[in-house]
Design a protein around this motif. Sequence first.
Motif, short mmCIF file in Angstrom:
data_model
loop_
_atom_site.label_atom_id
_atom_site.label_comp_id
_atom_site.label_asym_id
_atom_site.label_seq_id
_atom_site.Cartn_x
_atom_site.Cartn_y
_atom_site.Cartn_z
N ARG A 209 0.82 -1.21 0.00
CA ARG A 209 0.00 0.00 0.00
C ARG A 209 0.86 1.27 0.00
O ARG A 209 0.57 2.23 -0.71
CB ARG A 209 -0.92 -0.04 1.23
CG ARG A 209 -1.64 1.26 1.57
CD ARG A 209 -2.81 1.50 0.68
NE ARG A 209 -3.56 2.65 1.14
CZ ARG A 209 -4.30 3.41 0.38
NH1 ARG A 209 -4.41 3.14 -0.91
NH2 ARG A 209 -4.97 4.44 0.86
N GLU A 212 2.36 1.81 -3.41
CA GLU A 212 1.26 2.18 -4.31
C GLU A 212 0.93 3.66 -4.17
O GLU A 212 0.82 4.38 -5.17
CB GLU A 212 0.03 1.33 -3.98
CG GLU A 212 -1.23 1.71 -4.73
CD GLU A 212 -2.44 0.97 -4.18
OE1 GLU A 212 -3.26 1.60 -3.49
OE2 GLU A 212 -2.57 -0.23 -4.43
N LYS A 213 0.77 4.12 -2.94
CA LYS A 213 0.42 5.52 -2.70
C LYS A 213 1.52 6.44 -3.19
O LYS A 213 1.25 7.48 -3.82
CB LYS A 213 0.18 5.74 -1.19
CG LYS A 213 -1.15 5.20 -0.69
CD LYS A 213 -1.32 5.49 0.79
CE LYS A 213 -1.39 6.97 1.08
NZ LYS A 213 -1.61 7.25 2.51
N VAL A 236 -8.23 0.90 -5.59
CA VAL A 236 -7.41 1.29 -4.46
C VAL A 236 -8.31 1.51 -3.24
O VAL A 236 -9.54 1.52 -3.34
CB VAL A 236 -6.62 2.58 -4.78
CG1 VAL A 236 -5.62 2.32 -5.90
CG2 VAL A 236 -7.55 3.72 -5.16
N PHE A 237 -7.69 1.68 -2.08
CA PHE A 237 -8.44 1.77 -0.83
C PHE A 237 -9.49 2.88 -0.86
O PHE A 237 -10.61 2.71 -0.38
CB PHE A 237 -7.48 2.00 0.34
CG PHE A 237 -8.17 2.08 1.67
CD1 PHE A 237 -8.68 0.95 2.28
CD2 PHE A 237 -8.31 3.31 2.32
CE1 PHE A 237 -9.33 1.02 3.51
CE2 PHE A 237 -8.95 3.39 3.54
CZ PHE A 237 -9.46 2.24 4.14
N GLU A 303 -1.47 1.05 6.63
CA GLU A 303 -1.51 0.81 5.19
C GLU A 303 -1.59 -0.67 4.86
O GLU A 303 -2.28 -1.08 3.92
CB GLU A 303 -0.27 1.43 4.53
CG GLU A 303 -0.27 2.95 4.56
CD GLU A 303 1.02 3.55 4.05
OE1 GLU A 303 2.03 2.80 3.97
OE2 GLU A 303 1.04 4.76 3.73
N GLN A 307 -4.57 -2.41 2.83
CA GLN A 307 -4.29 -3.22 1.65
C GLN A 307 -4.99 -4.57 1.72
O GLN A 307 -5.41 -5.12 0.69
CB GLN A 307 -2.78 -3.42 1.50
CG GLN A 307 -2.36 -4.02 0.17
CD GLN A 307 -2.72 -3.11 -1.01
OE1 GLN A 307 -2.49 -1.91 -0.94
NE2 GLN A 307 -3.27 -3.68 -2.07
#
Length: 334
Positions: A209, A212-213, A236-237, A303, A307
């Motif tokens: 996560r 990714e961010k 995504v979240f 995170e 995820q």
Amino acid sequence: MGSKLSQREKAAILMIGVGKNHAAKIYKHLSEDEIATLTLAITTTKRVSQEEKDAVMSEFYETCVAQKFISEGGLEYARSVLNKALGEDKADALINRLTETLQVRPFEFVRKADSGQIVHLLANENPQTIALVLSYLDPKKAAHVLGELGSEMQVEVVTRMANMESVYPEYIKETEMIFEQRLAKMGTTDQATVGGLDAVVQLINCVDRGTEKYILESLDLLDSELAEEIRKNMFVFEDIINLSNQAMQRVLKEVEQTDLTVALKGANEEMKQFIMNNLSKRQQEMIQDDMEVMGPLRMRDVEAAQQKMVNAVRMLEESGEIIVSRGEDNDIVF
């Protein structure tokens, strides 16, 4: 009998022969045009004799085996094995057909290496070369390698992958030769289409996560249109807020209460309210109590929990229990 059939007819007979469950799995790997063409061929195939079916299935099996030998040991290795198994004439015909229609993917030896070796191999390479190699790797392995690179390099590599369309074969062959020599010390014809948006989406779907961010936020500054296009093609979240209540309730069944509590600790109020509204009254009270007594959390733990929720959505989508509509319509329905 099988040799008198067209390739389209053979494909239709193969799909009929393997049965609907296996055929459905094969369909997942085809393009929309291929699915339409194959479906039309199947619908126009009225009767198939046992002889035709056996011939097509046998040809398909032999082709798969031959391609495996070529990928693992090269053409000469495949030829020697097939000569013993099928006879020289049949082996030659099969090899010739494969070399005309199928190609061994570049960097086969790199794909067989472990992630640690690949990281070491690419450590001092430029972003373009790293992007080229990662484009040929399995997404999970590529994601692991990407995660070991520096933050700035990660963004550079992802950008190059997304914008990569074709690479001259001479460059691929030269890079292959250099890396093969390096790997040895450590223990194809036309331009090849590599990378692209799909490769990037698959890769980012596999990273943690935090990575990714960072990649998406950095891309917002470097190329906002590319970042938005990637987001449209992945879940995504932050997209959880767009789930239907039914879908959210199904996802929550796959998430441990501890992970859910930690994930909510780092979520905004709107997200918290949406998720809590899809829990039973008792669950809401338990999670609220846990959050009140929970001390400060490390961002990477929050995170990781978030995820896990995203992974649950992706898993349910893959199994067909929920459908994720990407793009402008992000609702998830049963």
